[in-house]
Design an enzyme around this catalytic site. Sequence first.
Site, short mmCIF file in Angstrom:
data_model
loop_
_atom_site.label_atom_id
_atom_site.label_comp_id
_atom_site.label_asym_id
_atom_site.label_seq_id
_atom_site.Cartn_x
_atom_site.Cartn_y
_atom_site.Cartn_z
N GLY A 10 -6.62 0.23 -9.74
CA GLY A 10 -6.37 1.66 -9.56
C GLY A 10 -4.90 1.94 -9.84
O GLY A 10 -4.02 1.51 -9.08
N GLY A 12 -3.67 5.15 -10.66
CA GLY A 12 -3.53 6.61 -10.70
C GLY A 12 -2.32 7.06 -9.90
O GLY A 12 -1.25 6.45 -9.99
N THR A 13 -2.50 8.11 -9.10
CA THR A 13 -1.36 8.66 -8.34
C THR A 13 -0.72 7.57 -7.47
O THR A 13 0.49 7.32 -7.55
CB THR A 13 -1.85 9.82 -7.45
N VAL A 14 -1.53 6.92 -6.64
CA VAL A 14 -0.97 5.96 -5.68
C VAL A 14 -0.60 4.64 -6.38
O VAL A 14 0.49 4.10 -6.18
CB VAL A 14 -1.96 5.69 -4.52
N LYS A 101 -9.56 5.61 2.73
CA LYS A 101 -10.07 5.95 4.07
C LYS A 101 -11.58 6.06 4.11
O LYS A 101 -12.22 5.71 5.09
CB LYS A 101 -9.46 7.27 4.57
N GLY A 130 -1.12 9.45 4.86
CA GLY A 130 -0.21 9.09 3.76
C GLY A 130 1.06 8.39 4.18
O GLY A 130 1.03 7.24 4.61
N ASP A 197 -12.77 14.55 4.73
CA ASP A 197 -11.61 13.68 4.46
C ASP A 197 -10.81 13.46 5.76
O ASP A 197 -10.45 12.32 6.09
CB ASP A 197 -10.72 14.32 3.39
N LYS A 201 -10.20 9.82 8.11
CA LYS A 201 -8.92 9.34 8.68
C LYS A 201 -9.02 9.24 10.19
O LYS A 201 -8.54 8.29 10.81
CB LYS A 201 -7.79 10.28 8.26
#
Length: 423
Positions: A10, A12-14, A101, A130, A197, A201
């Site tokens: 992965g 992508g963003t993270v 999560k 985050g 979501d 969490k």
Amino acid sequence: MAVLRIGIAGLGTVGGGLLKLAFGRGPLAAAVRVTGVSARTKGRARDVDISAIAWFDDPVALAKSPEIDVFVELMGGSEGTARKAVEAALAAGKHVVTANKALLAEHGAALAKLAAQNGAEIRYEAAVAGGIPVIKALREGLAANHINAVSGVLNGTCNYILTEMDVSGRGFAAVLADAQRLGYAEADPTLDVSGADAGHKLAILSAIAIGGAPNFAAMRLEGIQAIEPIDLESAKFLGRRVKLLAKTSRQGDQVVQSVRPTLLAQDHPIARVNGPLNAVVIDADPVGRLSLVGAGAGAGPTASAVAGDLIDLSHEDSRPVFSGPGQSQTLQAAKGGLLASSKFYVRLRVPDRAGTIAKITDTLAKHLVSIESFLQKPPEDAARVPIVLTTQPMAEHDLLEALGELSRLDVLVEAPVLMPLED
Ligand SMILES: NC(=O)c1ccc[n+]([C@@H]2O[C@H](COP(=O)([O-])OP(=O)(O)OC[C@H]3O[C@@H](n4cnc5c(N)ncnc54)[C@H](OP(=O)(O)O)[C@@H]3O)[C@@H](O)[C@H]2O)c1
């Protein structure tokens, strides 16, 4: 300190944010060496040059590779490739660091077992709030405490939408469309606005704060779709603010977990956390009340949390997956998540017809609903008069019975909106 060989699935963003830290000048670059990467599209342009790193078309093959010590899962999704790859890494005795999560909330117990059987660890600081290091705060800083409750604003999209609705007086649909244009909401916003979501969490937070394994299925979930500007205005009139509150708390020998719009007192630490920020408030003995506020998403904040876990692992710091101050507890998850006692806010819409208000107050009185405030707003038209009321502390079950009877009496033009009040 051992230099860890890590494989990242992965980018992508993270994942992209993590690569920047791994190839930067900071502490992560000294702690890890990236020995393999995987994503869906090999040819996609990435911010960091990955041409010298071994590429894996299949994340499961990367997870099992003898060239990695730690598998970093940053693909997302509770099923499919992410789950298979994490299982493969753990089965091969490799540590896993993830921001996922959904995966932990739904399969955390089974994954923890697999990790223990194979002497591996799962780290997941980035999966909750985050950049806010709440997992470490609970597990390490508050290790000596008895945690009574953890509540938070855990979804930046919902907090952004509620803040904008509050400031501009515009409705949910219009503000959601803006949020999508500005990148604060996904094209399909369901996971965020439905509360799921935040629920993922909260399931993780609840497990480490109060005890047990994550139990997403036992959670009460309510999103923000039914909230209207009139509710935000009325809340202000009552000296309160509406937030999508995720909360886990002890109720006798049960743990109650819910995500639902809630009227917070104006001086509650979460009431003024606005825009896309996240916040977590921990009520514990003997530390008292503690608040953490910060960025709940974004490449930098989320990568910071993933990198913290990797640096910990490089120090060979080891502990069970869902251990925390509550680890010795074996509380049952409460069914339905109904509150045993709370004040409530109720918004009704009724026709502009003589006798309607009397029917409402009679029915509420019959069910022993004790009203704290009652506000009849000017009619929107002949068919719709908004009424906003707050109750004294009562069982949610009793209030639902009273509202059920009102619906059957045909005095409501739409389903009531109900929110608890928090001080
Ligand atoms: N974004 C945040 O701020 C944030 C905050 C906290 C937690 N998280 C969590 O972090 C995780 C990653 O989120 P993200 O925002 O970084 O997602 P993203 O930007 O959509 O990136 C996902 C990455 O995974 C790759 N990928 C997806 N499915 C794959 C598959 N089947 N096989 C191989 N690679 C696959 C994609 O490949 P391509 O690049 O080739 O498309 C992409 O590189 C999720 O679990 C999310 O919930 C995100």
